[in-house]
Design a protein around this motif. Structure first.
Motif, PDB file in Angstrom:
ATOM      1  N   ARG A   1       0.825  -1.204   0.000  1.00  0.00           N
ATOM      2  CA  ARG A   1       0.000   0.000   0.000  1.00  0.00           C
ATOM      3  C   ARG A   1       0.858   1.252   0.000  1.00  0.00           C
ATOM      4  O   ARG A   1       0.424   2.315  -0.443  1.00  0.00           O
ATOM      5  N   SER A   2       2.093   1.158   0.491  1.00  0.00           N
ATOM      6  CA  SER A   2       2.971   2.327   0.508  1.00  0.00           C
ATOM      7  C   SER A   2       3.314   2.793  -0.899  1.00  0.00           C
ATOM      8  O   SER A   2       3.721   3.937  -1.104  1.00  0.00           O
ATOM      9  N   GLU A   3       3.155   1.887  -1.891  1.00  0.00           N
ATOM     10  CA  GLU A   3       3.436   2.250  -3.277  1.00  0.00           C
ATOM     11  C   GLU A   3       2.265   2.987  -3.919  1.00  0.00           C
ATOM     12  O   GLU A   3       2.379   3.494  -5.028  1.00  0.00           O
ATOM     13  N   TRP A   4       1.143   3.038  -3.225  1.00  0.00           N
ATOM     14  CA  TRP A   4      -0.039   3.673  -3.786  1.00  0.00           C
ATOM     15  C   TRP A   4       0.007   5.178  -3.516  1.00  0.00           C
ATOM     16  O   TRP A   4       0.390   5.620  -2.436  1.00  0.00           O
ATOM     17  N   SER A   5      -0.417   5.933  -4.499  1.00  0.00           N
ATOM     18  CA  SER A   5      -0.524   7.378  -4.317  1.00  0.00           C
ATOM     19  C   SER A   5      -2.000   7.757  -4.328  1.00  0.00           C
ATOM     20  O   SER A   5      -2.854   6.984  -4.761  1.00  0.00           O
ATOM     21  N   GLU A   6      -2.292   8.935  -3.847  1.00  0.00           N
ATOM     22  CA  GLU A   6      -3.658   9.454  -3.894  1.00  0.00           C
ATOM     23  C   GLU A   6      -3.631  10.753  -4.677  1.00  0.00           C
ATOM     24  O   GLU A   6      -2.933  11.698  -4.306  1.00  0.00           O
ATOM     25  N   VAL A   7      -4.366  10.777  -5.796  1.00  0.00           N
ATOM     26  CA  VAL A   7      -4.303  11.923  -6.697  1.00  0.00           C
ATOM     27  C   VAL A   7      -5.708  12.390  -7.039  1.00  0.00           C
ATOM     28  O   VAL A   7      -6.690  11.661  -6.859  1.00  0.00           O
ATOM     29  N   GLN A   8      -5.776  13.599  -7.555  1.00  0.00           N
ATOM     30  CA  GLN A   8      -7.057  14.108  -8.042  1.00  0.00           C
ATOM     31  C   GLN A   8      -7.334  13.491  -9.410  1.00  0.00           C
ATOM     32  O   GLN A   8      -6.429  13.331 -10.232  1.00  0.00           O
ATOM     33  N   ILE A   9      -8.585  13.157  -9.654  1.00  0.00           N
ATOM     34  CA  ILE A   9      -8.919  12.406 -10.864  1.00  0.00           C
ATOM     35  C   ILE A   9      -8.555  13.164 -12.136  1.00  0.00           C
ATOM     36  O   ILE A   9      -8.217  12.562 -13.158  1.00  0.00           O
ATOM     37  N   SER A  10      -8.576  14.480 -12.084  1.00  0.00           N
ATOM     38  CA  SER A  10      -8.227  15.269 -13.266  1.00  0.00           C
ATOM     39  C   SER A  10      -6.757  15.096 -13.658  1.00  0.00           C
ATOM     40  O   SER A  10      -6.385  15.349 -14.809  1.00  0.00           O
TER      41      SER A  10
ATOM     42  N   LYS B   1      -7.321   6.524  -5.320  1.00  0.00           N
ATOM     43  CA  LYS B   1      -6.122   5.829  -4.848  1.00  0.00           C
ATOM     44  C   LYS B   1      -5.524   5.059  -6.013  1.00  0.00           C
ATOM     45  O   LYS B   1      -6.216   4.278  -6.669  1.00  0.00           O
ATOM     46  N   LEU B   2      -4.227   5.263  -6.235  1.00  0.00           N
ATOM     47  CA  LEU B   2      -3.613   4.789  -7.469  1.00  0.00           C
ATOM     48  C   LEU B   2      -2.425   3.871  -7.189  1.00  0.00           C
ATOM     49  O   LEU B   2      -1.342   4.334  -6.841  1.00  0.00           O
ATOM     50  N   PRO B   3      -2.595   2.558  -7.357  1.00  0.00           N
ATOM     51  CA  PRO B   3      -1.451   1.653  -7.277  1.00  0.00           C
ATOM     52  C   PRO B   3      -0.667   1.685  -8.588  1.00  0.00           C
ATOM     53  O   PRO B   3      -1.121   2.283  -9.573  1.00  0.00           O
ATOM     54  N   PRO B   4       0.491   1.038  -8.650  1.00  0.00           N
ATOM     55  CA  PRO B   4       1.235   0.954  -9.916  1.00  0.00           C
ATOM     56  C   PRO B   4       0.391   0.279 -10.999  1.00  0.00           C
ATOM     57  O   PRO B   4      -0.508  -0.517 -10.708  1.00  0.00           O
ATOM     58  N   LEU B   5       0.684   0.589 -12.255  1.00  0.00           N
ATOM     59  CA  LEU B   5      -0.102   0.062 -13.373  1.00  0.00           C
ATOM     60  C   LEU B   5      -0.242  -1.461 -13.362  1.00  0.00           C
ATOM     61  O   LEU B   5      -1.346  -1.975 -13.600  1.00  0.00           O
ATOM     62  N   PRO B   6       0.837  -2.233 -13.109  1.00  0.00           N
ATOM     63  CA  PRO B   6       0.665  -3.695 -13.105  1.00  0.00           C
ATOM     64  C   PRO B   6      -0.365  -4.159 -12.077  1.00  0.00           C
ATOM     65  O   PRO B   6      -1.137  -5.091 -12.341  1.00  0.00           O
ATOM     66  N   GLU B   7      -0.399  -3.503 -10.922  1.00  0.00           N
ATOM     67  CA  GLU B   7      -1.371  -3.898  -9.905  1.00  0.00           C
ATOM     68  C   GLU B   7      -2.774  -3.444 -10.290  1.00  0.00           C
ATOM     69  O   GLU B   7      -3.760  -4.135 -10.022  1.00  0.00           O
TER      70      GLU B   7
END
Length: 473
Positions: free
Chosen positions: A2-11, A152-158
């Motif tokens: 979960r530490s690899e996940w970022s939280e970003v605005q959808i835009s 919440k955004l994990p890496p693309l492979p996940e």
């Protein structure tokens, strides 16, 4: 992790976020290649384009000047209702009706399917509810707020792995739904041929040289053009064979209730075939305070047009279920019909909802002999004739409704015993398959609803989710 996940605005992770044109497009009655998506077409992760309104090419071009709607675009309803989401699956000439937002993922950062499932998660649904418009009669999300959701955004492979896990469940659910649609059409066609159009009896009467009653002569002319090998079909190779020849009548008799019906058949009201017809009620608020709500409670909104019962039902306390609502305790196999609001939706209560309850907008029909009459009555309830009958009986009050007396007086055309037996031999396997698919979809939907928020939040890892699915599927 979960530490690899970022939280970003959808835009930040979409290459396109577009609102609809804020006025209604002029529609045309004829079918064209250009379809308008309305909020009612967006449900449960899918966009149903089979029931769209049509426009001219000129209108289509004008209403898509901001952006075309492409496969993998995700749509969000921002009003009436808010928060429904679906993904475009096919390349069609589609455009947005009012109150719909269009999101196109930047695939270098965000997988479209992951965006879809994120919108369905508790995390983003909570944000949607927080952004409901205030001071309005109808709840809505303002367009600027639709650009500000956090994801919440994990890496693309996940992201891909999570989307694959959830997509596998959705694909199986959709496959079962499509199979049931086909099976239902088969059973409906057989019912209509035998018990509405009386095709086998008309064929037999024509072969015997008997007169055809005037109201049936148009049908008889159509039957003359049907190849002989397609007439009096006794078996369905996919669902078995009763191995018994069926002796059809070759003449008709007149009845006051239904007009001309096959000789030897009879017309009866549903009341003659049931042990109980009743409806539910809504418990008073003071009855449910501080009590555990454990009994599923069905409302008209929980029954879809195709007879599917929602997996997300309200609950009531068992104490209320066994006391003030005891007259409407449901049993598996009960036939349900909505009698208030949206009238005429039909369903059959599955085993999983045995000992549930319902409100006053649902009537239930409990047959005395389910094995004999279930399929005949079920398809009679779904017939156009019954729909017209109950439509004429609707009482326009605060909420449109029909009475239990109307339900009791629905007419059923009952054939001779050996024909009814043959009908059941053909229709029972079809209905058993439909029920099995619905039960499986109920399990799969519950499983999906359990693991989706945990996967999207990172609480549940992909290998763990895969194992859970393997244990259940």
């Amino acid at each position: 992790m979960r530490s690899e996940w970022s939280e970003v605005q959808i835009s930040e992770v979409c290459e396109l976020i577009v609102d609809c044109v804020n006025k209604t497009a002029p529609k045309v009655d004829e079918v064209t290649p250009f379809k308008m998506i309305r909020t009612t077409n967006v449900r449960h992760g899918r966009v149903d384009t089979s029931d769209c309104k049509y426009v001219t090419e000129e209108v289509f071009e004008k209403w898509t000047r901001r952006a075309k709607v492409l496969p993998k675009d995700v749509l969000l309803t921002r009003e009436a209702p808010i928060g429904e989401v679906g993904m475009i699956r096919q390349n069609e000439n589609l455009f947005l009706g009012q109150r719909i937002m269009q999101y196109r993922a930047d695939r270098t950062k965000l997988i479209p399917e992951f965006l879809l499932y994120s919108f369905q998660s508790n995390y983003m649904q909570h944000q949607i509810r927080m952004h409901e418009g205030s001071g309005s009669v109808v709840s809505h999300i303002r367009v600027p707020d639709c650009l500000k959701f956090n994801i919440k955004l994990p890496p693309l492979p996940e992201q891909k792995a999570i989307a694959h896990i959830l997509g596998t469940l959705d694909d199986k659910i959709e496959l079962n739904r499509q199979m049931n649609e086909t099976l239902e059409e088969m059973a409906q066609a057989l019912f209509k041929s035998w018990f509405v159009d009386f095709d086998p009896v008309i064929d037999k009467a024509l072969a015997a040289g008997h007169d055809i009653p005037e109201p049936l002569q148009q049908k008889a002319e159509k039957r003359k053009s049907v190849p002989e090998e397609q007439k009096l079909i006794r078996t369905n190779p996919q669902f078995g064979d009763s191995h018994e020849p069926v002796e059809w009548p070759d003449s008709f008799t007149f009845t006051e209730e239904l007009g001309w019906i096959p000789e030897g058949w009879e017309v009866t009201e549903i009341r003659e075939l049931v042990s109980k017809v009743s409806k539910g009620t809504t418990p008073r608020k003071n009855e449910i305070i501080d009590l555990d709500e454990v009994i599923p409670f069905l409302k008209a909104r929980d029954i879809s047009d195709d007879g599917t019962i929602s997996s997300e039902l309200d609950m009531i306390p068992e104490e209320v279920h066994l006391s003030s609502l005891k007259r409407s305790i449901l049993e598996s196999g009960d036939l349900l019909i909505t009698i208030a609001g949206t009238i005429g939706r039909i369903a059959q209560l599955p085993v999983s909802l045995n000992n549930s309850n319902c409100n006053q907008a649902i009537a239930f029909i409990r047959l005395k002999d389910k094995s004999q009459y279930n399929n005949l009555v079920l398809f009679t309830l779904k017939s156009d004739f019954t729909f017209r009958f109950i439509s004429e009986k609707i009482v326009q009050a605060v909420q449109a409704n029909i009475s239990l007396e109307t339900v009791n007086s629905i007419l059923v055309c009952i054939p001779e015993y050996h024909i009814l037996k043959h009908w059941n031999a053909l229709s029972d396997p079809i209905m058993d398959r439909i029920r099995a698919n619905k039960e499986e979809n109920s399990v799969l939907s519950s499983l999906r609803d359990t693991i989706l928020p945990k996967l999207i939040s990172g609480e549940l890892r992909v290998p763990e989710a895969a194992q859970i699915i393997a244990d259940h599927v």
